[in-house]
Design a protein around this motif. Structure first.
Motif, PDB file in Angstrom:
ATOM      1  N   THR A   3      -9.565 -31.542 -62.150  1.00  0.00           N
ATOM      2  CA  THR A   3     -10.188 -30.428 -62.863  1.00  0.00           C
ATOM      3  C   THR A   3     -11.592 -30.175 -62.337  1.00  0.00           C
ATOM      4  N   VAL A   4     -12.071 -28.935 -62.549  1.00  0.00           N
ATOM      5  CA  VAL A   4     -13.407 -28.515 -62.132  1.00  0.00           C
ATOM      6  C   VAL A   4     -14.084 -27.841 -63.315  1.00  0.00           C
ATOM      7  N   GLY A  38     -19.746 -21.624 -56.533  1.00  0.00           N
ATOM      8  CA  GLY A  38     -18.309 -21.616 -56.776  1.00  0.00           C
ATOM      9  C   GLY A  38     -17.528 -21.038 -55.618  1.00  0.00           C
ATOM     10  N   PHE A  42     -14.766 -23.348 -53.621  1.00  0.00           N
ATOM     11  CA  PHE A  42     -13.340 -23.012 -53.634  1.00  0.00           C
ATOM     12  C   PHE A  42     -12.848 -22.556 -52.263  1.00  0.00           C
ATOM     13  N   HIS A  47      -7.866 -26.567 -54.358  1.00  0.00           N
ATOM     14  CA  HIS A  47      -8.100 -26.108 -55.718  1.00  0.00           C
ATOM     15  C   HIS A  47      -7.512 -27.093 -56.725  1.00  0.00           C
ATOM     16  N   ILE A  51      -9.226 -25.539 -64.477  1.00  0.00           N
ATOM     17  CA  ILE A  51     -10.644 -25.207 -64.379  1.00  0.00           C
ATOM     18  C   ILE A  51     -11.182 -24.909 -65.772  1.00  0.00           C
ATOM     19  N   SER A  53     -14.266 -23.101 -67.332  1.00  0.00           N
ATOM     20  CA  SER A  53     -15.269 -22.195 -66.780  1.00  0.00           C
ATOM     21  C   SER A  53     -15.989 -21.395 -67.843  1.00  0.00           C
ATOM     22  N   SER A  62     -18.162 -15.533 -63.724  1.00  0.00           N
ATOM     23  CA  SER A  62     -17.292 -16.450 -62.992  1.00  0.00           C
ATOM     24  C   SER A  62     -16.066 -15.736 -62.432  1.00  0.00           C
ATOM     25  N   THR A  71      -7.250 -17.935 -56.793  1.00  0.00           N
ATOM     26  CA  THR A  71      -6.756 -19.281 -57.081  1.00  0.00           C
ATOM     27  C   THR A  71      -5.516 -19.220 -57.960  1.00  0.00           C
ATOM     28  N   SER A  73      -5.015 -21.996 -59.830  1.00  0.00           N
ATOM     29  CA  SER A  73      -5.379 -22.964 -60.868  1.00  0.00           C
ATOM     30  C   SER A  73      -5.385 -22.274 -62.228  1.00  0.00           C
ATOM     31  N   MET A  75      -6.916 -21.773 -66.062  1.00  0.00           N
ATOM     32  CA  MET A  75      -8.281 -21.745 -66.592  1.00  0.00           C
ATOM     33  C   MET A  75      -8.300 -21.979 -68.105  1.00  0.00           C
TER      34      MET A  75
END
Length: 245
Positions: A3-4, A38, A42, A47, A51, A53, A62, A71, A73, A75
């Motif tokens: 995760t980010v 970011g 990325f 990825h 995420i 965010s 963002s 992406t 991913s 969110m």
């Protein structure tokens, strides 16, 4: 699950890092603090699965990151503003947490994410979109920009939204303000009991209707409105009358 975090306020980022550390199956691989950072991260790294965010960052939104670096991913958005709900759910979002974030709400969001991950890790995209549609929340406040300042407008203060020269404005008792929405987007997130789109140019609020003229066409007079008359489209008259009662 990798995760980010994307969060420009460092105290908020540290708090979210501490909360995520309570979930041993999540591996935090990066904490990013700006759109620029970011985009660079990325573009150069694999990825993550998930995420977390914030939306309003110091150098933009963002969303700008993923317009430049798409992406797949999923969110979970963490923000103080609920006006971006619709756009967030169009960008792989499975939840939208309003600050301050509570551990219980975060746990529910993570559990929701896990519920869509069967053993083969294939995402149930259609089920996620269906759930999002069912859980749509009405817009309660809007962030507008005035010069170099930001102002929060409660939707209950808005008499109408209208389009002019390809910009959508909201009207309050004091003045009008430009927004980042389209009227179509607003239709999706406003409370249908309070707001109605009378034509292609106007969405009006029930609480601010001052008078309704019915002959020869339906026209609405609001307590606060731009100079232009507000007419109800002929094909919307029946729905309009039903909405009034």
């Amino acid at each position: 699950m990798k995760t980010v975090i994307i969060e420009d306020e460092k105290p908020a980022a540290r708090k979210l890092e501490r909360l995520l550390s309570l979930f041993p199956d999540l591996q935090l691989v990066a904490t990013l603090h700006s759109v620029e950072e970011g985009v660079d991260w990325f573009a150069e790294n694999a990825h993550p699965d998930l995420i977390f965010s914030d939306i309003v960052l110091g150098d933009g939104l963002s969303f700008d990151i993923f317009e430049k670096v798409p992406t797949k991913s999923f969110m979970i958005y963490t923000t103080a503003f609920d006006q971006y709900t619709l756009k967030a759910f169009k960008l792989n979002s499975i939840d939208y947490l309003l600050k301050p974030i509570m551990e219980e709400d975060l746990e529910k969001a993570i559990d929701k994410y896990k519920s869509f991950l069967p053993s083969d890790s294939s995402y149930k995209t259609l089920e996620i979109k269906s759930l999002i549609k069912e859980e749509k929340q009405n817009l309660s406040r809007i962030l507008v920009k005035i010069g170099y300042n930001l102002k929060i407008i409660q939707t209950e203060e808005v008499s109408c939204f209208y389009s002019e020269n390809k910009i959508v404005y909201l009207q309050t008792k004091e003045r009008n303000y430009p927004t980042d929405f389209t009227l179509d987007e607003l239709q999706e997130v406003l409370d249908e009991k309070q707001f109605f789109r009378v034509n292609r140019q106007f969405i009006i609020c029930l609480n601010y209707i001052k008078n309704i003229h019915t002959s020869p066409t339906y026209k609405v007079e609001l307590e606060f409105q731009p100079e232009e008359e507000i007419s109800v489209s002929r094909d919307r008259v029946k729905e309009f009358k039903d909405w009034l009662v």
